[in-house]
Design an enzyme around this catalytic site. Structure first.
Site, short mmCIF file in Angstrom:
data_model
loop_
_atom_site.label_atom_id
_atom_site.label_comp_id
_atom_site.label_asym_id
_atom_site.label_seq_id
_atom_site.Cartn_x
_atom_site.Cartn_y
_atom_site.Cartn_z
N LYS A 98 0.87 -1.19 0.00
CA LYS A 98 0.00 0.00 0.00
C LYS A 98 0.90 1.23 0.00
CE LYS A 98 -4.19 -1.69 2.15
NZ LYS A 98 -3.89 -3.07 1.81
N ASP A 135 -1.28 -2.22 -4.10
CA ASP A 135 -2.69 -2.22 -3.71
C ASP A 135 -3.32 -0.88 -4.09
OD1 ASP A 135 -2.58 -4.73 -2.57
OD2 ASP A 135 -2.48 -4.01 -0.50
N ARG A 185 -4.68 -6.54 -11.22
CA ARG A 185 -5.60 -7.21 -10.31
C ARG A 185 -6.94 -6.45 -10.33
NH1 ARG A 185 -3.86 -6.62 -4.37
NH2 ARG A 185 -2.41 -8.30 -4.86
C1 LIG Z 1 -6.55 -10.76 -3.65
C2 LIG Z 1 -7.39 -9.58 -3.32
C3 LIG Z 1 -6.81 -8.33 -3.26
C4 LIG Z 1 -7.58 -7.21 -2.99
N1 LIG Z 1 -7.00 -5.97 -3.05
C5 LIG Z 1 -7.78 -4.88 -2.91
C6 LIG Z 1 -7.26 -3.56 -3.10
O1 LIG Z 1 -6.07 -3.37 -3.39
N2 LIG Z 1 -8.11 -2.51 -2.97
C7 LIG Z 1 -9.43 -2.68 -2.66
O2 LIG Z 1 -10.17 -1.68 -2.59
N3 LIG Z 1 -9.95 -3.90 -2.45
C8 LIG Z 1 -9.16 -4.99 -2.56
N4 LIG Z 1 -9.71 -6.24 -2.38
C9 LIG Z 1 -11.06 -6.38 -1.76
C10 LIG Z 1 -12.16 -6.33 -2.80
O3 LIG Z 1 -12.25 -5.04 -3.36
C11 LIG Z 1 -13.52 -6.71 -2.18
O4 LIG Z 1 -13.84 -5.82 -1.16
C12 LIG Z 1 -13.58 -8.11 -1.61
O5 LIG Z 1 -12.83 -9.01 -2.38
C13 LIG Z 1 -15.03 -8.61 -1.57
O6 LIG Z 1 -15.58 -8.63 -2.87
P1 LIG Z 1 -15.89 -9.96 -3.71
O7 LIG Z 1 -15.46 -9.74 -5.10
O8 LIG Z 1 -15.30 -11.13 -3.04
O9 LIG Z 1 -17.47 -10.03 -3.78
P2 LIG Z 1 -18.62 -9.98 -2.69
O10 LIG Z 1 -19.88 -9.78 -3.45
O11 LIG Z 1 -18.29 -9.00 -1.61
O12 LIG Z 1 -18.57 -11.42 -2.06
C14 LIG Z 1 -18.91 -12.59 -2.76
C15 LIG Z 1 -18.91 -13.76 -1.80
O13 LIG Z 1 -17.58 -13.95 -1.31
C16 LIG Z 1 -17.59 -14.26 0.08
N5 LIG Z 1 -16.95 -13.15 0.81
C17 LIG Z 1 -16.62 -11.93 0.33
N6 LIG Z 1 -16.02 -11.17 1.27
C18 LIG Z 1 -15.99 -11.92 2.38
C19 LIG Z 1 -15.49 -11.70 3.70
N7 LIG Z 1 -14.91 -10.55 4.06
N8 LIG Z 1 -15.62 -12.71 4.60
C20 LIG Z 1 -16.19 -13.88 4.26
N9 LIG Z 1 -16.68 -14.14 3.03
C21 LIG Z 1 -16.59 -13.19 2.10
C22 LIG Z 1 -19.03 -14.42 0.45
O14 LIG Z 1 -19.39 -15.77 0.26
C23 LIG Z 1 -19.74 -13.54 -0.54
O15 LIG Z 1 -21.08 -13.90 -0.75
C24 LIG Z 1 -8.96 -7.36 -2.70
C25 LIG Z 1 -9.55 -8.62 -2.76
C26 LIG Z 1 -8.80 -9.72 -3.07
C27 LIG Z 1 -9.46 -11.05 -3.17
#
Ligand SMILES: Cc1cc2nc3c(=O)[nH]c(=O)nc-3n(C[C@H](O)[C@H](O)[C@H](O)COP(=O)(O)OP(=O)(O)OC[C@H]3O[C@@H](n4cnc5c(N)ncnc54)[C@H](O)[C@@H]3O)c2cc1C
Length: 309
Positions: A98, A135, A185
């Site tokens: 970050k 990030d 990403r």
């Molecule tokens: C490898 C990686 C790097 C990331 N880097 C960044 C970044 O640099 N900047 C940034 O703003 N965001 C980052 N994120 C976070 C991202 O933006 C989302 O907030 C997060 O991934 C939840 O979104 P989703 O696509 O999983 O979908 P969602 O619709 O939120 O979730 C889909 C399903 O995934 C599961 N799930 C999701 N989140 C959770 C949780 N916290 N606990 C348990 N189960 C969960 C649940 O089953 C949910 O129904 C990153 C995520 C990943 C995976």
């Protein structure tokens, strides 16, 4: 409403003090964080690598307001990269950084300090044969972060950037960053953002994610699909196939502790699956964003509090 409250709390020093002192917090944090030390980070990396997964390690910390702390964070990454190399893990594990943790918000020359510190980390990664991904934080940092990424890519073309599908601008950013070798990403986005810059409805964010995926999968770069959403994972696989992409020309990414069985399933199918693995004691902001993403996590947290008190 709940999400906004938790995201506001993630930046409140008062809430931080309160939550950090609650007795069961540590046990729940451990579900999402490898541990407090470099040794913890490397040890969990070794275990996950043994299951066929790849790793991107995050030395926890953000919003640094002190130049000494920013330099210390860069040094912590240098030590981490050396430790990964000594443990024979550098070909399977990279690092995520970050820019706010390495000085981007410092009042004096913040961007330059962050650029210099990120360069140090990239040099250390190059020396051990691995990569770095920057990030992405809230929308006020997007232009600055992408600007620093462009500068660094002149010397480190493998540098990864993160684009957030909830921002209106992201489809256009995907076009710019889908050139040969470009590691992007794609995530939904984890911060509280105003309607002037970001889609507010989950369905609109998901549609934007698919539009962005189409651009990245049709491009010449290396898409990194960072999502736990089953529908988006399925669509990503279909788009990879329809664009004739080989399994090693893109990867899936998920957060440590979230949907581990799905991580194993995707690995077993021959995909590259990378786990985002945070370690360190600055876990508060990261942990609160994970609570905000899923009400069930909050219920679990509150239930644990009630049982222990
Ligand atoms: C490898 C990686 C790097 C990331 N880097 C960044 C970044 O640099 N900047 C940034 O703003 N965001 C980052 N994120 C976070 C991202 O933006 C989302 O907030 C997060 O991934 C939840 O979104 P989703 O696509 O999983 O979908 P969602 O619709 O939120 O979730 C889909 C399903 O995934 C599961 N799930 C999701 N989140 C959770 C949780 N916290 N606990 C348990 N189960 C969960 C649940 O089953 C949910 O129904 C990153 C995520 C990943 C995976």
């Amino acid at each position: 409403m709940l999400r906004s409250t938790l995201l506001a709390a993630s930046r409140s020093p008062r809430s931080r003090k309160l939550i950090e002192q609650l007795p069961p917090t540590r046990a729940i944090v451990n579900r999402f964080v490898a541990g407090e030390t470099l040794v913890d980070g490397v040890s969990v990396t070794r275990d996950l690598v043994a299951t066929g997964r790849r790793i991107t390690l995050d030395h926890l910390g953000e919003d640094t307001s002190d130049a000494t702390q920013a330099a210390a964070t860069a040094e912590a990454y240098e030590k981490l990269l050396a430790a990964l190399s000594e443990s024979g893990l550098a070909d399977r594990a990279e690092v995520s950084v970050k820019l706010s943790a390495v000085g981007q918000f410092l009042p004096q020359d913040g961007e330059k300090v962050a650029l210099d510190n990120a360069r140090r980390i990239c040099e250390a990664a190059a020396a051990v044969g691995t990569t770095v991904t920057l990030d992405m934080e809230d929308h006020t940092t997007t232009d600055s972060t992408l600007g620093i990424a462009r500068d660094l890519r002149a010397d480190f073309p493998w540098l990864g950037v993160v684009l957030q599908a909830y921002l209106h601008r992201t489809e256009a950013d995907c076009r710019e960053f889908s050139g040969p070798g470009s590691r992007v990403r794609l995530c939904k986005g984890a911060y509280q953002e105003p309607a002037s810059v970001a889609f507010q409805k989950k369905s609109d964010v998901d549609l934007s994610y698919v539009r962005c995926l189409k651009v990245l999968m049709a491009g010449e770069g290396y898409p990194m699909i960072a999502s736990h959403d089953p529908r988006l994972i399925r669509i990503a696989g279909e788009l990879a196939a329809s664009n004739g992409r080989a399994a090693d020309s893109f990867e899936y990414q998920m957060l440590y502790g979230i949907r581990p069985e799905e991580q194993e399933r995707l690995t077993a199918e021959g995909n590259t699956m990378r786990v985002y693995l945070p370690y360190g004691n600055e876990w508060y902001g990261y942990f609160m964003r994970r609570l905000a993403e899923r009400p069930a996590n909050l219920t679990f947290f509150l239930r644990a509090l009630a049982t222990k008190s």
